[in-house]
Each structure stands twice: as C-alpha cells, then as structure tokens.
Scaffold this active site. Structure first.
Site, PDB file in Angstrom:
ATOM      1  N   LYS A  11      35.748  32.926  32.562  1.00  0.00           N
ATOM      2  CA  LYS A  11      36.333  33.208  33.874  1.00  0.00           C
ATOM      3  C   LYS A  11      35.275  33.270  34.972  1.00  0.00           C
ATOM      4  O   LYS A  11      35.590  33.560  36.120  1.00  0.00           O
ATOM      5  CB  LYS A  11      37.093  34.547  33.847  1.00  0.00           C
ATOM      6  CG  LYS A  11      38.293  34.571  32.957  1.00  0.00           C
ATOM      7  CD  LYS A  11      39.161  35.809  33.163  1.00  0.00           C
ATOM      8  CE  LYS A  11      38.494  37.106  32.787  1.00  0.00           C
ATOM      9  NZ  LYS A  11      39.389  38.268  32.947  1.00  0.00           N
ATOM     10  N   LYS A  24      32.992  35.544  35.257  1.00  0.00           N
ATOM     11  CA  LYS A  24      32.831  36.950  35.633  1.00  0.00           C
ATOM     12  C   LYS A  24      31.732  37.550  34.773  1.00  0.00           C
ATOM     13  O   LYS A  24      31.580  37.172  33.609  1.00  0.00           O
ATOM     14  CB  LYS A  24      34.114  37.748  35.370  1.00  0.00           C
ATOM     15  CG  LYS A  24      35.222  37.501  36.346  1.00  0.00           C
ATOM     16  CD  LYS A  24      36.401  38.368  36.033  1.00  0.00           C
ATOM     17  CE  LYS A  24      36.489  39.453  37.065  1.00  0.00           C
ATOM     18  NZ  LYS A  24      37.662  40.300  36.908  1.00  0.00           N
TER      19      LYS A  24
END
Length: 166
Positions: free
Chosen positions: A76, A78
C-alpha cells in the site's frame, strides 16, 4: 429480556432536588447488529482511532479489527513506525476490540465478511464509496473522521518537535 435494537425500554431512577425518587422511561434507539468488522494500519494509535473503534463496536455485539500486516503496508506504500506484532498487542488490549486478525490483501475483506459472519463493515469516512461493492454481503457504514487528527499528522508533529528539541 429484549434483544438490542428492538427498542429497549429501561427504567432509570433519579433523585429530584426535593429528594423524592422519580422514575422515567427512556427508549434505547441505537440499532445494533451482530459482528462488526473494520480494517486499518492503526499505527501510532491516537484519539481518532479510539473514537472510530468505539463507534464501530457500538454498531454491533462484537468488533473484529483487520490489522494491516507489515507486508501489506509495503504493498500500500505505507510505512508503519510500529511492527505488526506491537500494533496487534495494543489493539487487543482495548476492551471494545474483541478480535484482531491480519489483513494481507484488498480482496480479503469479502472473504472475512463471509468467514466471520460480519453483519457490518465499518470504515472511516475517508474511504466512502470504496467498499460499496460489499453491500451484497453486509451493511457498509462509513464513520466520520475525527477532525484535525491523523497518524501522518501525529508523526509529522512528533518529528518537528524532535528536530526542534535536538
């Protein structure tokens, strides 16, 4: 005993200023469902996370949190400051979280809803519309975000303070 969500009438006792006991009936109007499931990284747990989790739990009889694994966060794009194992331990310590499961992919939500019999998928309002395709499996609720708070903001603020004080 009545089931939650069917309009529970309860009697509340309170003392008036004159010292007399008075009763009044109030109707519990919040509709509750069975299992609620939500997902997130929950890095740097803050008041916005707490409010979201409490609101999600109030929708049903139990709350399952799908916690993004470190590998899924990489996919993602992240980066969590805390590893999965620590984030999981923190979430499991909250009294309104009943179970924490690993989230490894975007497609997992549909499978988890079926596997755990979730009646509700609750997500923050920043995800509004993104999971509407799951409406055929459960109710979708987008909960309002807490204004002026985010994990990114908390991290930036902490970094700024650290640099200033160094």
């Amino acid at each position: 005993m009545h089931k939650a969500g069917k309009g529970i009438w309860c009697t509340m006792l309170r003392m008036s200023k004159m010292g007399r006991a008075r009763t009044r009936k109030t109707k519990q109007t919040a509709k509750t469902y069975g299992t609620v499931i939500t997902y997130g990284t929950f890095d740097v747990l803050h008041i916005g996370h707490i409010r979201l989790l409490k609101r999600a739990r109030a929708l049903g009889s139990s709350l399952i949190v799908g916690l993004s694994t470190d590998a899924f966060n990489v996919l993602k794009h992240k980066e969590a400051l805390q590893p999965y194992k620590e984030r999981k331990a923190i979430l499991e310590s909250l009294r309104f979280v009943d179970k924490v499961i690993p989230e490894d992919s975007w497609e997992q939500k549909k499978l988890d809803v079926k596997k755990y019999g979730a009646a509700v998928l609750a997500m923050g309002s920043d995800w509004k519309g993104k999971f509407d395709d799951l409406k055929k499996y459960c109710r979708i609720v987008y909960l309002p975000r807490t204004k002026n708070i985010s994990s990114t903001g908390v991290k930036k603020h902490a970094a700024t303070k650290y640099i200033r004080n160094a």
